[in-house]
Design a protein around this motif. Structure first.
Motif, PDB file in Angstrom:
ATOM      1  N   TYR A 177      52.481  20.756  30.455  1.00 24.82           N
ATOM      2  CA  TYR A 177      53.091  21.983  29.927  1.00 24.82           C
ATOM      3  C   TYR A 177      52.109  23.112  29.629  1.00 24.82           C
ATOM      4  O   TYR A 177      52.510  24.149  29.134  1.00 24.82           O
ATOM      5  N   ARG A 236      52.946  26.309  31.573  1.00 20.22           N
ATOM      6  CA  ARG A 236      54.178  26.900  31.043  1.00 20.22           C
ATOM      7  C   ARG A 236      53.905  27.601  29.707  1.00 20.22           C
ATOM      8  O   ARG A 236      54.385  28.696  29.461  1.00 20.22           O
ATOM      9  N   MET A 237      53.113  26.965  28.837  1.00 18.29           N
ATOM     10  CA  MET A 237      52.766  27.591  27.556  1.00 18.29           C
ATOM     11  C   MET A 237      51.949  28.859  27.778  1.00 18.29           C
ATOM     12  O   MET A 237      52.162  29.869  27.102  1.00 18.29           O
ATOM     13  N   GLU A 274      51.989  30.826  30.438  1.00 18.94           N
ATOM     14  CA  GLU A 274      52.900  31.838  30.993  1.00 18.94           C
ATOM     15  C   GLU A 274      53.747  32.446  29.879  1.00 18.94           C
ATOM     16  O   GLU A 274      53.887  33.668  29.793  1.00 18.94           O
ATOM     17  N   ASN A 275      54.303  31.622  29.013  1.00 18.81           N
ATOM     18  CA  ASN A 275      55.129  32.131  27.917  1.00 18.81           C
ATOM     19  C   ASN A 275      54.320  32.994  26.951  1.00 18.81           C
ATOM     20  O   ASN A 275      54.817  34.013  26.459  1.00 18.81           O
ATOM     21  N   THR A 276      53.091  32.608  26.684  1.00 22.68           N
ATOM     22  CA  THR A 276      52.222  33.399  25.808  1.00 22.68           C
ATOM     23  C   THR A 276      51.978  34.775  26.403  1.00 22.68           C
ATOM     24  O   THR A 276      52.036  35.788  25.703  1.00 22.68           O
ATOM     25  N   ILE A 326      53.885  36.344  28.621  1.00 20.47           N
ATOM     26  CA  ILE A 326      55.146  37.087  28.614  1.00 20.47           C
ATOM     27  C   ILE A 326      55.364  37.696  27.234  1.00 20.47           C
ATOM     28  O   ILE A 326      55.693  38.878  27.107  1.00 20.47           O
ATOM     29  N   ASP A 327      55.136  36.903  26.194  1.00 20.02           N
ATOM     30  CA  ASP A 327      55.281  37.396  24.817  1.00 20.02           C
ATOM     31  C   ASP A 327      54.328  38.547  24.525  1.00 20.02           C
ATOM     32  O   ASP A 327      54.630  39.431  23.728  1.00 20.02           O
ATOM     33  N   ARG A 378      49.982  38.148  34.932  1.00 15.94           N
ATOM     34  CA  ARG A 378      50.178  36.733  34.611  1.00 15.94           C
ATOM     35  C   ARG A 378      49.681  35.849  35.740  1.00 15.94           C
ATOM     36  O   ARG A 378      49.007  34.852  35.509  1.00 15.94           O
TER      37      ARG A 378
END
Length: 137
Positions: A94, A97-98, A100-102, A104-105, A113
């Protein structure tokens, strides 16, 4: 105590992240071509006074190791042989994924990205390593 370098292995690109000398922070460093990773890590070990390397170990959700994990273990062994320092592996489930989410945030655009996800994933691996209890390190 020296710095820790984290490696997020990939077949095309390899992400790198580094701690500070007190091993408190985890900073994304750079992305290198997979074929250049061992040489670049060896150079960073000298330049940044690295005394520990941690390589992300890609395992399945059930914890099984496949071809990617075997390649990561070979990379870890090659780094250890080239540098002569301790190299360990750490479950990296993960992390991309973490990362990428960071990003995006943080408002990073898709192109930003794509260019940075590997080094941010390496920083996530490093943060996980640094946060482990000392008895596990």
């Amino acid at each position: 105590m020296g710095r820790v370098l984290a490696v997020d292995p990939g077949t095309v690109r390899v992400g790198l992240a580094v701690s500070d000398s007190l091993r408190i922070t985890a900073q994304p460093l750079e992305v290198v071509a997979a074929g250049e990773a061992v040489a670049r890590v060896a150079q960073l070990v000298e330049d940044l006074e690295i005394d520990q390397v941690v390589v992300g170990l890609p395992v399945t959700e059930s914890g099984e190791e496949g071809h990617s994990a075997a390649a990561a273990r070979l990379l870890a062994a090659a780094i250890a042989d080239r540098t002569g320092i301790a190299v360990s592996t750490l479950d990296e489930r993960y992390t991309s994924r973490m990362a990428e989410n960071t990003m995006i945030d943080a408002g990073a655009r898709r192109r930003q990205r794509r260019e940075a996800v590997d080094k941010v994933a390496a920083a996530v691996i490093l943060r996980s390593y640094l946060d482990r209890p000392r008895s596990e390190s």
